[in-house]
Design a protein around this motif. Structure first.
Motif, PDB file in Angstrom:
ATOM      1  N   ARG A 126      -3.619  -9.828   6.771  1.00  0.00           N
ATOM      2  CA  ARG A 126      -4.189 -11.168   6.609  1.00  0.00           C
ATOM      3  C   ARG A 126      -4.790 -11.369   5.223  1.00  0.00           C
ATOM      4  O   ARG A 126      -4.766 -12.477   4.675  1.00  0.00           O
ATOM      5  N   GLU A 127      -5.343 -10.295   4.642  1.00  0.00           N
ATOM      6  CA  GLU A 127      -5.947 -10.395   3.314  1.00  0.00           C
ATOM      7  C   GLU A 127      -4.926 -10.288   2.192  1.00  0.00           C
ATOM      8  O   GLU A 127      -5.283 -10.416   1.019  1.00  0.00           O
ATOM      9  N   GLY A 128      -3.664 -10.052   2.559  1.00  0.00           N
ATOM     10  CA  GLY A 128      -2.644  -9.918   1.533  1.00  0.00           C
ATOM     11  C   GLY A 128      -2.735  -8.623   0.756  1.00  0.00           C
ATOM     12  O   GLY A 128      -2.225  -8.518  -0.365  1.00  0.00           O
ATOM     13  N   ASP A 129      -3.354  -7.614   1.347  1.00  0.00           N
ATOM     14  CA  ASP A 129      -3.571  -6.321   0.685  1.00  0.00           C
ATOM     15  C   ASP A 129      -2.346  -5.436   0.902  1.00  0.00           C
ATOM     16  O   ASP A 129      -2.302  -4.612   1.814  1.00  0.00           O
ATOM     17  N   VAL A 130      -1.334  -5.617   0.038  1.00  0.00           N
ATOM     18  CA  VAL A 130      -0.079  -4.875   0.202  1.00  0.00           C
ATOM     19  C   VAL A 130      -0.313  -3.378   0.086  1.00  0.00           C
ATOM     20  O   VAL A 130       0.185  -2.587   0.895  1.00  0.00           O
ATOM     21  N   ALA A 131      -1.081  -2.962  -0.914  1.00  0.00           N
ATOM     22  CA  ALA A 131      -1.325  -1.528  -1.103  1.00  0.00           C
ATOM     23  C   ALA A 131      -2.072  -0.936   0.087  1.00  0.00           C
ATOM     24  O   ALA A 131      -1.736   0.157   0.573  1.00  0.00           O
ATOM     25  N   VAL A 191       9.839  -3.096  11.877  1.00  0.00           N
ATOM     26  CA  VAL A 191       9.315  -4.285  12.550  1.00  0.00           C
ATOM     27  C   VAL A 191      10.440  -4.902  13.375  1.00  0.00           C
ATOM     28  O   VAL A 191      11.540  -5.142  12.867  1.00  0.00           O
ATOM     29  N   TRP A 192      10.151  -5.167  14.652  1.00  0.00           N
ATOM     30  CA  TRP A 192      11.056  -5.902  15.532  1.00  0.00           C
ATOM     31  C   TRP A 192      10.399  -7.238  15.827  1.00  0.00           C
ATOM     32  O   TRP A 192       9.266  -7.284  16.307  1.00  0.00           O
ATOM     33  N   SER A 193      11.093  -8.328  15.542  1.00  0.00           N
ATOM     34  CA  SER A 193      10.516  -9.658  15.671  1.00  0.00           C
ATOM     35  C   SER A 193      11.399 -10.508  16.581  1.00  0.00           C
ATOM     36  O   SER A 193      12.561 -10.744  16.283  1.00  0.00           O
ATOM     37  N   ASP A 249       7.768  -0.442   2.119  1.00  0.00           N
ATOM     38  CA  ASP A 249       7.619  -1.534   1.158  1.00  0.00           C
ATOM     39  C   ASP A 249       8.079  -2.863   1.753  1.00  0.00           C
ATOM     40  O   ASP A 249       7.370  -3.872   1.678  1.00  0.00           O
ATOM     41  N   ALA A 250       9.275  -2.868   2.371  1.00  0.00           N
ATOM     42  CA  ALA A 250       9.817  -4.101   2.941  1.00  0.00           C
ATOM     43  C   ALA A 250       8.937  -4.613   4.077  1.00  0.00           C
ATOM     44  O   ALA A 250       8.684  -5.823   4.194  1.00  0.00           O
ATOM     45  N   ALA A 301       5.667  -4.020   4.586  1.00  0.00           N
ATOM     46  CA  ALA A 301       4.376  -4.505   4.085  1.00  0.00           C
ATOM     47  C   ALA A 301       4.506  -5.916   3.544  1.00  0.00           C
ATOM     48  O   ALA A 301       3.680  -6.796   3.841  1.00  0.00           O
ATOM     49  N   ARG A 302       5.529  -6.157   2.756  1.00  0.00           N
ATOM     50  CA  ARG A 302       5.695  -7.485   2.168  1.00  0.00           C
ATOM     51  C   ARG A 302       6.068  -8.532   3.230  1.00  0.00           C
ATOM     52  O   ARG A 302       5.614  -9.672   3.160  1.00  0.00           O
ATOM     53  N   PHE A 303       6.860  -8.114   4.221  1.00  0.00           N
ATOM     54  CA  PHE A 303       7.207  -9.035   5.307  1.00  0.00           C
ATOM     55  C   PHE A 303       5.962  -9.434   6.093  1.00  0.00           C
ATOM     56  O   PHE A 303       5.736 -10.623   6.371  1.00  0.00           O
ATOM     57  N   LEU A 304       5.114  -8.454   6.416  1.00  0.00           N
ATOM     58  CA  LEU A 304       3.939  -8.749   7.233  1.00  0.00           C
ATOM     59  C   LEU A 304       2.903  -9.569   6.474  1.00  0.00           C
ATOM     60  O   LEU A 304       2.257 -10.444   7.060  1.00  0.00           O
ATOM     61  N   VAL A 305       2.750  -9.305   5.201  1.00  0.00           N
ATOM     62  CA  VAL A 305       1.832 -10.121   4.407  1.00  0.00           C
ATOM     63  C   VAL A 305       2.337 -11.563   4.372  1.00  0.00           C
ATOM     64  O   VAL A 305       1.559 -12.520   4.468  1.00  0.00           O
ATOM     65  N   GLY A 306       3.651 -11.730   4.276  1.00  0.00           N
ATOM     66  CA  GLY A 306       4.215 -13.076   4.292  1.00  0.00           C
ATOM     67  C   GLY A 306       4.009 -13.776   5.619  1.00  0.00           C
ATOM     68  O   GLY A 306       3.774 -14.988   5.673  1.00  0.00           O
TER      69      GLY A 306
END
Length: 303
Positions: free
Chosen positions: A186-191, A203-205, A222-223, A225-230
């Protein structure tokens, strides 16, 4: 007396049908069909529990082939309908083993079994029936029940998502990891999110083609983390969140304008997240939404 005898069995029957079908709505339909059969001949039944178990199992077997055909044309990944397992009406989920038997991970993996294999596995592993009892339910020999059980366990042990042989994770250990995971997304904290993810996380959606969702699994730290932040990172004024026990494990629930919009669960590997499941298909959320409206079981506050 007729109603009392059936009502006493109803949560267990729903739990059996749900584990067999992975669908709360279909499980409700099966239990209702069982009631109609029971109401017509209850006076002749010496053992209501055994009789109703047989009826419900066979009704589920009749539905499984057509359900599998529907899932072959399903848009995107298919996940079971989520249920609130703090609701006593959904059947046994008091012990760690009972919670594991209704987990989204196991219910998804059970899809690879044939209907008879699934019936034997559920009756044996989730409800503790003997092979003699299972054989009577399925109208097979005890040797046949043992053979089906052996085949089911062998199929479940195969890749790509074998049933874990380690003890189930205690929900108390999952909650804090889930909270850190959701907060980072939620905070966009990718690292920070990447630090919580296993290298081979997936991730299964499940949106069923009805709402926005990834139509293929998302793999890799990496993929993912960026998907979930999005997906989770953008703060929306009409969105709120809460936590609940879904399918025996802690889950994050999202609402938009007070309407249930999604459920997110994680599957840990040690202190990292190995699997994420996101359910957004409105049809699959309807049963859970009804449970939540009747329950004070939500913990946490809108965020």
């Amino acid at each position: 007396m007729t109603t009392d005898a059936f009502t006493a069995q109803r949560p267990r029957l729903f739990g059996l049908a749900y584990r067999m079908l992975g669908s709360a709505h279909d499980a409700e339909d099966v239990v209702q069909d069982a009631w109609l059969r029971w109401a017509g001949r209850e006076q002749d039944v010496e053992n209501p529990a055994a009789w109703l178990t047989t009826v419900v199992t066979r009704l589920c077997l009749n539905r499984l082939d057509s359900a599998r055909a529907r899932r072959e044309t399903y848009v995107g990944p298919w996940l079971p309908e989520p249920i609130l397992t703090t609701d006593p009406a959904t059947g046994p989920a008091a012990t760690v083993e009972e919670r594991e038997s209704v987990s989204l991970a196991l219910l998804t993996t059970l899809e690879r079994l044939t209907p008879p294999e699934r019936a034997v596995y559920v009756l044996r592993e989730a409800f503790g029936h003997s092979h003699a009892e299972v054989a009577a339910v399925l109208d097979v020999t005890e040797a046949g029940s043992r053979q089906l059980h052996t085949r089911a366990r062998r199929h479940l042990a195969q890749p790509p998502t074998p049933v874990p042989t380690t003890p189930p994770t205690d929900p108390a250990d999952v909650g804090p990891l889930l909270a850190r995971f959701v907060a980072a997304a939620r905070e966009g904290d990718v690292a920070g999110l990447e630090a919580l993810l296993a290298a081979d996380v997936t991730v299964w959606s499940d949106g069923g083609g009805k709402v926005s969702a990834a139509r293929r699994p998302v793999h890799g730290r990496d993929a993912v983390a960026r998907f979930l932040v999005g997906v989770l990172g953008a703060r929306r004024p009409r969105r709120s969140g809460a936590a609940a026990e879904i399918n025996g494990a802690p889950a994050a629930i999202a609402f938009v304008d007070g309407v249930l919009d999604g459920v997110l669960t994680i599957e840990p590997a040690g202190e990292q997240v190995a699997t994420v499941r996101i359910l957004r298909n409105p049809e699959k959320l309807a049963f859970l939404a009804g449970q939540l409206s009747r329950s004070a079981g939500l913990s946490g506050r809108p965020s």
